[in-house]
Design an enzyme around this catalytic site. Structure first.
Site, PDB file in Angstrom:
ATOM      1  N   ASP A  54      45.158  56.151  16.292  1.00  0.00           N
ATOM      2  CA  ASP A  54      44.126  55.136  16.110  1.00  0.00           C
ATOM      3  C   ASP A  54      42.814  55.633  16.714  1.00  0.00           C
ATOM      4  OD1 ASP A  54      42.765  52.848  15.418  1.00  0.00           O
ATOM      5  OD2 ASP A  54      43.717  51.564  16.921  1.00  0.00           O
ATOM      6  N   ARG A 101      34.569  57.239  10.645  1.00  0.00           N
ATOM      7  CA  ARG A 101      33.269  56.545  10.660  1.00  0.00           C
ATOM      8  C   ARG A 101      32.276  57.028   9.594  1.00  0.00           C
ATOM      9  NH1 ARG A 101      35.440  52.614  13.670  1.00  0.00           N
ATOM     10  NH2 ARG A 101      35.683  53.120  15.887  1.00  0.00           N
TER      11      ARG A 101
END
Length: 430
Positions: free
Chosen positions: A305, A64
């Protein structure tokens, strides 16, 4: 610094070593792997009763950073990684801004060397801004050291454009990491299309949403010759298609996430955003196929993931919640509990799926092995330790997991990255 790891059970898929040995680390390299080493070292680690494995390599994480640091940062993501024995990661490019040129790749990788305890390999997007309209500067990213491209979070729906990107990736020796989802078929779905979705009053996502793109991408890989890695496979037919592709000798590999081989749609307890992930939890038949694929070698890799979100984005109805689950700190324990302890995979196969095979896919010849001359990226794993997953103890900013409160067996007790101990005894060592 010299480190001597004593009395551990070394698992090395490269050499086939599978037994009690000592490991000597000098500087950033492993220099000796033998029984009963007596060399003096600045640090001695007693690994009695533990597996000494090559550090895990996660081909699929979302850190992120840049732009979405309220969810995760290079620092917090790196801490979560080493807590889970993960010494290298491939970071997906759907940050803010999207990583779509060489300058952005370089910026992240240079920052990661200073800010992250794990090795970060930043991937680039296939198209500019992941808009699906114009190819990113794939050649420029390759020159900046980018090893692969991905449109993760969505698929490139324009097959002609995608094929052109694949051709460039092939020419540059890059890997294509495929998120297989036909977005025209999602139609607002938030979980698997089945009776459970109907009972919860939620729209479903059919297996064909994934399968159609898996088939397309394998055919494009066959035509272009590019190395294709299929991310977070979740369906029975995905496994079947990868098996056929491998039988034809195509350069195709596939990964499975722990949540997809551990839980089914029947495990969803209610309309809880923590169960919302993409692709969704599937049926028992799909889970059985994924597990069989891991067992027989069709599925090469276990990846997470890892997709952290703020609590406000997840603690709500699936209709409104963001897709995603964190996994870096639970992956090893879930793999051991669900696959190794149950006799489905051997401990050596766990090391293969989580380290050796990922290293081979990435072409990292100095990683993925506990043998002389290799980089000292090492995970020490205690298979006898039993505990209950507690999301409040995560080093990740993300607490979004349906595994909170689940009892597991096996835990990472020490992580070494490049010859430096970065996690030990429950503590991060900066």
């Amino acid at each position: 610094m010299t480190i001597l790891i004593k009395n551990g059970h070394v698992l090395d898929p490269l050499t086939g070593r599978d037994g009690t040995c000592d490991v000597l680390v000098e500087g950033e390299r492993i220099t000796r792997v033998e029984e009963n080493l007596s060399e003096e070292a600045e640090k001695v680690i007693d690994a009695t009763g533990c597996y000494v494995m090559p550090g895990f390599i996660d081909l699929h994480v979302h850190f992120r950073d840049p732009g979405l640091e309220y969810k995760e940062t290079l620092t917090t993501g790196g801490r979560a990684a080493v807590r889970g024995g993960v010494t290298s990661v491939c970071a997906m490019p759907n940050t803010k801004p999207i990583i779509d040129n060489g300058v952005k790749v370089t910026e992240v990788q240079n920052r990661a060397k200073k800010e992250s305890l794990t090795n970060v390999y930043q991937l680039g997007s296939v198209t500019i801004g992941e808009m699906g309209e114009e190819l990113s500067d794939i050649r420029g990213m390759a020159k900046s050291g980018c090893i692969g491209i991905s449109e993760d979070g969505k698929s490139v729906m324009n097959a002609s454009l995608y094929r052109r990107g694949m051709k460039i990736a092939k020419e540059e020796g890059m890997i294509v990491f495929a998120h297989c989802e036909d977005i025209t078929m999602v139609e607002g779905g938030v979980m698997n299309a089945d009776a459970k979705a109907e009972s919860l009053g939620l729209k479903g996502i059919t297996n064909s949403v994934e399968d159609v793109i898996v088939a397309r991408d394998i055919l494009l890989a066959k035509e272009t010759g590019v190395q294709l890695h299929l991310c977070h496979c979740s369906t029975e037919d995905s496994v079947k298609m990868i098996r056929v592709a491998k039988a034809e000798g195509l350069p195709v590999t596939g990964e499975v996430c722990p949540h997809h081989f551990t839980m089914t749609t029947d495990d969803i307890t209610g309309d809880d955003g923590n169960f919302k992930m993409n692709p969704p939890l599937r049926s028992q038949a799909d889970v059985d196929a994924l597990i069989q694929g891991l067992k027989d070698g069709t599925m090469d890799v276990i990846s997470t993931d890892h997709a952290p979100h703020a609590e406000v984005e997840k603690n709500r109805s699936m209709k409104l919640a963001a897709f995603g689950i964190v996994g870096l700190e639970t992956s090893a324990a879930l793999t051991y509990t669900e696959l190794v302890d149950k006799g489905i995979l051997t401990p050596m196969q766990m090391a293969e799926k989580m380290s050796y095979n990922p290293a081979k896919i990435l072409g990292l010849q100095e990683k993925g092995s506990v043998s002389e001359g290799k980089i000292a990226d090492i995970a020490i794993f205690d298979p006898g330790k039993e505990y209950t997953i507690d999301k409040e103890t995560f080093f990740s900013k993300g607490k979004n997991t349906p595994f909170h409160g689940r009892k597991v067996k096996g835990d990472v007790v020490c992580t070494i990255v490049g010859g430096k101990v970065v996690y030990e005894g429950g503590q991060i060592i900066d």
